[in-house]
Design an enzyme around this catalytic site. Structure first.
Site, PDB file in Angstrom:
ATOM      1  N   ASP A  59      18.701 -30.842  28.416  1.00 30.62           N
ATOM      2  CA  ASP A  59      18.959 -29.509  28.974  1.00 30.62           C
ATOM      3  C   ASP A  59      17.934 -29.123  30.027  1.00 30.62           C
ATOM      4  OD1 ASP A  59      16.792 -29.232  27.310  1.00 30.62           O
ATOM      5  OD2 ASP A  59      17.700 -27.754  25.973  1.00 30.62           O
ATOM      6  N   ASP A 102      28.572 -30.205  26.821  1.00 29.95           N
ATOM      7  CA  ASP A 102      28.618 -30.898  28.106  1.00 29.95           C
ATOM      8  C   ASP A 102      29.214 -30.003  29.192  1.00 29.95           C
ATOM      9  OD1 ASP A 102      27.539 -33.118  26.930  1.00 29.95           O
ATOM     10  OD2 ASP A 102      29.416 -34.257  26.841  1.00 29.95           O
ATOM     11  N   ASP A 117      15.342 -24.639  32.266  1.00 26.79           N
ATOM     12  CA  ASP A 117      15.704 -25.141  30.944  1.00 26.79           C
ATOM     13  C   ASP A 117      16.857 -24.297  30.402  1.00 26.79           C
ATOM     14  OD1 ASP A 117      14.567 -27.056  28.739  1.00 26.79           O
ATOM     15  OD2 ASP A 117      15.101 -25.210  27.695  1.00 26.79           O
ATOM     16  N   ASN A 161      26.405 -26.715  20.849  1.00 30.77           N
ATOM     17  CA  ASN A 161      26.872 -27.988  20.290  1.00 30.77           C
ATOM     18  C   ASN A 161      27.268 -27.851  18.825  1.00 30.77           C
ATOM     19  OD1 ASN A 161      26.589 -29.543  22.630  1.00 30.77           O
ATOM     20  ND2 ASN A 161      24.440 -29.997  22.204  1.00 30.77           N
ATOM     21  N   HIS A 198      30.136 -31.027  21.018  1.00 29.53           N
ATOM     22  CA  HIS A 198      29.380 -31.569  22.149  1.00 29.53           C
ATOM     23  C   HIS A 198      30.165 -31.529  23.454  1.00 29.53           C
ATOM     24  CE1 HIS A 198      25.702 -33.047  20.181  1.00 29.53           C
ATOM     25  NE2 HIS A 198      26.472 -33.166  19.105  1.00 29.53           N
TER      26      HIS A 198
END
Length: 338
Positions: A260, A234, A217, A225, A230
């Site tokens: 994630d 990414d 994770d 973000n 964002h």
């Protein structure tokens, strides 16, 4: 007033549900895996089914590539095309209804019992005039569906077909790749991970070998973000994906399960000591900063592990144990991570 024996308002709600699904499918764009997951969830809800599946043909087998409800735990399951209603649906190219799997000679009765279904609708999925799979809804009771459910499922199958067309105009092997890989990172998606995990567990059992599952994770994606946008988030996900691939062997499988969440399938693990060493190496290699538009971004991840068959020989339990280890590691690292 009624429509096909149902209240008119209920029919309107179903139509609005199909229209909303069409809008949501358009938003997902070329992410065919997410489109299929969305469609099975909506198909289940709109037909009041207990589960829904998209099966894609793979040689002589049908593979669960998206699943919801009671069928979700069977994601990645493979069935023989011959002797199954899904295989017959592909062969005949038309919708088929099973009123009761216990008396219908067209079905794979053992597979139906395993999933827990008695009745189902199976609708063909077409790509370039070729039937490449089926959309199916299922229920644990006989005669659970009517003609209105068939009509709803036909509309939903059309949405999947349109998404397939826009995702790829190439041959069906490219379609399969689009359906089983994450468009952002290029990694296998949840459906392909479960497919490979089931296969490798069966192989390990026959050969009396061990394998391991890692639950990974990414820590701190939301702050990235929020602070950097964002696109930066990414880029961080892609960087983590790249590092996970580099930290594992060629025969291992790295997958993005969604958001994630990542998972790693490690094959041929001799013992727990070797697994612990491998996990430590993965942790070291995936964590560290990277540069994005002249900003230094920290990439961190929490990793949990489970060893087959030592920890469990059941797929669900194995994954739960890996998740529990990952969350325990995340708690240990707080408040350094979020």
């Amino acid at each position: 007033m009624t429509v096909d024996g149902r209240p008119k308002g209920a029919a309107n709600d179903r139509l609005l549900g199909v229209i909303q699904t069409q809008t949501d499918v358009a938003r997902l764009g070329l992410d065919l895996g997410s489109v299929m997951t969305l469609v099975v969830e909506r198909a289940q809800a709109l037909t009041h089914a207990n589960g829904s599946v998209i099966e894609l043909a793979d040689g002589d087998e049908m593979v669960y590539r998206a699943a919801s409800g009671v069928a979700e735990r069977h994601l990645g399951m493979r069935l023989n095309r011959s002797g199954s209603l899904s295989g017959r649906c592909i062969l005949e190219g038309r919708s088929l209804v099973c009123e009761d799997s216990e008396t219908d000679p067209r079905v794979d009765r053992e597979a139906c019992r395993r999933v827990g279904l008695r009745s189902m609708i199976v609708m063909p999925l077409r790509h370039h005039d070729q039937v490449v799979g089926v959309l199916k809804v299922l229920a644990p009771a006989p005669r659970a569906f009517d003609e209105t459910d068939v009509q709803v499922l036909e509309l939903m199958s059309g949405l999947v077909a349109a998404a397939m067309f826009h995702a790829t105009r190439l041959e069906s092997h490219e379609l399969l790749h689009r359906a089983t890989h994450d468009p952002l990172t290029g990694l296998p998606n949840r459906a392909l991970f479960f497919d490979r995990l089931r296969h490798c567990m069966a192989l390990a059992q026959r050969q009396r070998q061990r394998l391991a599952v890692l639950s990974v994770d990414m820590d701190g994606l939301k702050p990235i973000n929020d602070c950097h946008g964002h696109r930066c988030g990414d880029a961080a996900l892609c960087e983590l994906a790249r590092r996970l691939r580099e930290a594992t062997r060629t025969d291992d499988l790295v997958a993005r399960l969604g958001g994630d969440e990542f998972a790693v399938l490690l094959v041929r693990i001799p013992d727990r000591e070797a697994l612990t060493t491998h996990v430590a190496r993965v942790g070291e290699r995936v964590c560290g900063p990277f540069e994005f538009r002249q900003a230094t971004i920290a990439v961190e991840a929490s990793v949990g592990m489970a060893l087959y068959p030592d920890d469990s020989d059941a797929l669900d339990t194995l994954l739960d144990m890996a998740d529990a280890g990952m969350y325990a590691r995340k708690r240990e690292r707080r408040p350094a991570v979020s």
